[in-house]
Design a protein around this motif. Structure first.
Motif, PDB file in Angstrom:
ATOM      1  N   HIS A 145       0.779  -1.151  -0.168  1.00 26.25           N
ATOM      2  CA  HIS A 145       0.054  -0.075   0.021  1.00 26.25           C
ATOM      3  C   HIS A 145       1.019   1.301  -0.143  1.00 26.25           C
ATOM      4  CE1 HIS A 145      -3.492  -2.475   0.767  1.00 26.25           C
ATOM      5  NE2 HIS A 145      -2.892  -3.125   1.672  1.00 26.25           N
ATOM      6  N   ALA A 166      -0.136   2.016 -11.829  1.00 27.36           N
ATOM      7  CA  ALA A 166      -1.502   2.286 -11.261  1.00 27.36           C
ATOM      8  C   ALA A 166      -2.432   1.235 -11.754  1.00 27.36           C
ATOM      9  CB  ALA A 166      -1.756   3.725 -11.697  1.00 27.36           C
ATOM     10  N   GLU A 167      -2.381   0.853 -13.094  1.00 23.19           N
ATOM     11  CA  GLU A 167      -3.361  -0.361 -13.270  1.00 23.19           C
ATOM     12  C   GLU A 167      -3.029  -1.416 -12.725  1.00 23.19           C
ATOM     13  OE1 GLU A 167      -4.285  -2.318 -17.732  1.00 23.19           O
ATOM     14  OE2 GLU A 167      -4.352  -0.204 -17.474  1.00 23.19           O
ATOM     15  N   ASN A 170      -4.078  -1.439  -9.049  1.00 23.66           N
ATOM     16  CA  ASN A 170      -5.769  -1.508  -8.984  1.00 23.66           C
ATOM     17  C   ASN A 170      -6.059  -3.235  -8.927  1.00 23.66           C
ATOM     18  OD1 ASN A 170      -6.017   1.122  -9.099  1.00 23.66           O
ATOM     19  ND2 ASN A 170      -6.586   1.246 -11.087  1.00 23.66           N
ATOM     20  N   GLN A 171      -5.329  -3.933  -9.909  1.00 18.49           N
ATOM     21  CA  GLN A 171      -5.488  -5.148 -10.224  1.00 18.49           C
ATOM     22  C   GLN A 171      -5.136  -5.915  -8.786  1.00 18.49           C
ATOM     23  OE1 GLN A 171      -3.406  -6.743 -13.339  1.00 18.49           O
ATOM     24  NE2 GLN A 171      -4.418  -5.330 -14.869  1.00 18.49           N
ATOM     25  N   LYS A 173      -5.377  -4.739  -5.807  1.00 15.81           N
ATOM     26  CA  LYS A 173      -6.044  -3.853  -4.807  1.00 15.81           C
ATOM     27  C   LYS A 173      -5.148  -3.575  -3.555  1.00 15.81           C
ATOM     28  CE  LYS A 173      -9.954  -7.041  -5.616  1.00 15.81           C
ATOM     29  NZ  LYS A 173     -10.692  -6.079  -6.633  1.00 15.81           N
ATOM     30  N   ASN A 175      -4.059  -0.013  -1.875  1.00 11.68           N
ATOM     31  CA  ASN A 175      -4.674   1.250  -1.899  1.00 11.68           C
ATOM     32  C   ASN A 175      -3.308   2.123  -2.068  1.00 11.68           C
ATOM     33  OD1 ASN A 175      -7.327   1.251  -0.258  1.00 11.68           O
ATOM     34  ND2 ASN A 175      -6.267  -0.237   0.804  1.00 11.68           N
ATOM     35  N   TYR A 368     -10.080  -2.216   0.335  1.00 12.85           N
ATOM     36  CA  TYR A 368      -9.494  -1.299  -0.870  1.00 12.85           C
ATOM     37  C   TYR A 368     -10.495  -0.456  -1.288  1.00 12.85           C
ATOM     38  CZ  TYR A 368      -8.127  -0.670  -5.616  1.00 12.85           C
ATOM     39  OH  TYR A 368      -7.847   0.098  -6.899  1.00 12.85           O
ATOM     40  N   TYR A 370      -8.835   3.292  -1.712  1.00 11.10           N
ATOM     41  CA  TYR A 370      -8.219   4.229  -2.723  1.00 11.10           C
ATOM     42  C   TYR A 370      -7.240   3.978  -3.737  1.00 11.10           C
ATOM     43  CZ  TYR A 370      -9.832   6.396   1.826  1.00 11.10           C
ATOM     44  OH  TYR A 370     -10.842   6.824   2.666  1.00 11.10           O
ATOM     45  N   HIS A 371      -7.719   4.824  -4.857  1.00  6.39           N
ATOM     46  CA  HIS A 371      -6.897   4.614  -6.017  1.00  6.39           C
ATOM     47  C   HIS A 371      -6.589   5.691  -6.657  1.00  6.39           C
ATOM     48  CE1 HIS A 371     -10.899   4.661  -7.620  1.00  6.39           C
ATOM     49  NE2 HIS A 371     -11.388   3.607  -6.748  1.00  6.39           N
ATOM     50  N   GLU A 374      -3.873   7.119 -10.794  1.00  6.37           N
ATOM     51  CA  GLU A 374      -4.281   7.396 -12.088  1.00  6.37           C
ATOM     52  C   GLU A 374      -4.619   8.850 -12.491  1.00  6.37           C
ATOM     53  OE1 GLU A 374      -7.616   6.560 -15.638  1.00  6.37           O
ATOM     54  OE2 GLU A 374      -7.249   4.948 -14.223  1.00  6.37           O
TER      55      GLU A 374
END
Length: 440
Positions: A145, A166-167, A170-171, A173, A175, A368, A370-371, A374
């Motif tokens: 994280h 970033a992608e 996300n995959q 998970k 944060n 999960y 916060y992302h 991007e």
């Protein structure tokens, strides 16, 4: 203003750039870092970058209510690391037990981050922003994280690297919170909510400012190599800082992007070195004025400058068909000046702390939520195209800039290596000249 879902606007580029993250494509779907027992597991923190902002971020992370410990520190310079450690210890008071960095976990050098990241569950990335893409990529690769400071890159090559990572984050998970703290500030959240509900109608124009006085400068010492001098004086070199339109004014630019739910399609502007002209100020400008245009024709007028003894303003104003928002005053007015909404400043939070409170709450609960990476990358690119526009005098399209073959980083990170930009015999650095400097 009609409510819209906040979207990327350019997902085709994200899909393309994800293929560039070599070595990151075969991944587990969920990182082990997502799981903490509901109670007493220590959340271990590694701090990458021990300057003032990194020190502040570490204190804020250690001030959350979760069971956290700082277990590793990394910086290019031993003196900065030592100073930071002592400052954190002084700030923590009766919570000094949370500062648990053994001497062997204080890492120094360009590769220090590679040694600190494996020891942690959450990584703070707060070096000069030129290093952010490689540090973020590594933290994601190791399944951590992340809290990372803005901006997240200084050039388009770095932006592509961050978007690709970033992608992957996300995959997995993971944060990711980025230090564009207005998005974690109560007053801005309340203003945004009301803007989305249509209180000022459709946004027709925006003004954003970061105008202030002079900043620090660190004199050259005889023992410095050129690399060390630029690292010590990082604010004045684009490979490290990106110019102050990127490093600092990004906060205000981000507010415009946030309230528009979109990113501009072009930038054009002017800038230069009117006051801060000495060779000690490297290559960056002391002022920028940029007109950003969005796809629907809305203009965001951006100003930033570092002029001593001149009028200062750090603020955002959003003008709509039915009224305007003045963010610093946290007020919404109609066009006759009648107050439609006034945020109660007694309800204001400390957003620098709230970023960490929210991040560590999610991590501790195994959620999960916060992302930010991007959108932070695309807002960083927004600031970068402003710099490219003022440096070149040209109209810079967002989409073309993302694909530019522009990488400001040195070929090798070492104190005896040469940065890409070097001084002449008199110690002066080349400075961009509008009409001559070209990008697209």
């Amino acid at each position: 203003m009609q409510k819209k879902e906040f979207h990327s606007g350019r997902r085709d580029f994200v899909k393309q750039t994800s293929l560039l993250a070599g070595g990151l494509l075969t991944l587990p779907l969920i990182s082990q870092a997502n799981f903490f027992s509901r109670g007493n597991d220590v959340i271990k923190i590694a701090m990458i970058g021990c300057g003032g902002r990194g020190t502040g971020a570490a204190v804020q992370a250690l001030s959350t209510k979760q069971n956290v410990q700082l277990v590793a520190m990394a910086d290019a310079f031993a003196d900065r690391l030592h100073e930071s450690y002592e400052n954190i210890k002084g700030e923590m008071g009766d919570k000094t037990g949370r500062l648990n960095v053994k001497e062997e976990h204080k890492f120094v050098g360009f590769d220090a981050y590679l040694k600190a990241i494996p020891l942690a569950d959450v990584v703070i990335l707060a070096t000069p922003p030129g290093f952010r893409p490689i540090h973020f990529e590594e933290a994601v690769k190791q399944g951590k994280h992340i809290f990372m400071e803005k901006p997240v890159a200084t050039d388009p090559a770095g932006i592509r690297k961050v978007l690709a990572a970033a992608e992957i984050a996300n995959q997995k998970k993971l944060n990711v919170v980025v230090g564009l703290q207005r998005r974690y500030q109560n007053s801005y959240r309340e203003l945004f909510k009301r803007a989305q509900d249509g209180i000022i109608g459709d946004i027709t124009s925006m003004n954003v400012w970061w105008n202030q006085g002079a900043l620090w400068v660190k004199p050259r010492k005889p023992e410095y190599t050129e690399m060390e001098y630029q690292m010590r004086n990082w604010y004045y070199f684009n490979w490290l800082c990106g110019d102050h339109i990127v490093e600092q004014h990004i906060h205000n630019i981000d507010v415009g992007n946030w309230f528009m739910n979109e990113y501009p399609v072009t930038a054009v502007g002017m800038g230069g070195r009117q006051v801060r002209t000495g060779k000690e100020y490297g290559e960056i400008y002391d002022h920028h004025a940029v007109e950003y245009r969005f796809a629907n024709g809305v203009a965001m007028n951006s100003q930033c400058r570092h002029w001593k003894d001149s009028a200062s303003r750090v603020d955002e104003e959003l003008i709509g068909t039915k009224g305007r928002i003045i963010c610093d005053r946290a007020v919404i007015q109609d066009h006759k000046g009648k107050v439609l909404y006034q945020f109660d400043k007694k309800q204001e939070n400390q957003p620098y702390q709230s970023e960490h409170d929210e991040l560590f709450d999610a991590v501790a609960k195994g959620e999960y939520k916060y992302h930010d990476a991007e959108r932070a990358a695309k807002t960083t690119l927004t600031a970068i195209i402003g710099r490219l526009a003022t440096y070149s005098g040209q109209v810079i399209p967002f989409d073309q800039a993302l694909k530019l073959d522009l990488n400001l980083q040195p070929a090798n990170y070492a104190f005896d290596a040469k940065p890409r930009i070097l001084p002449d015999a008199d110690g002066n650095y080349p400075v961009a000249k509008p009409g001559t400097t070209r990008y697209v």
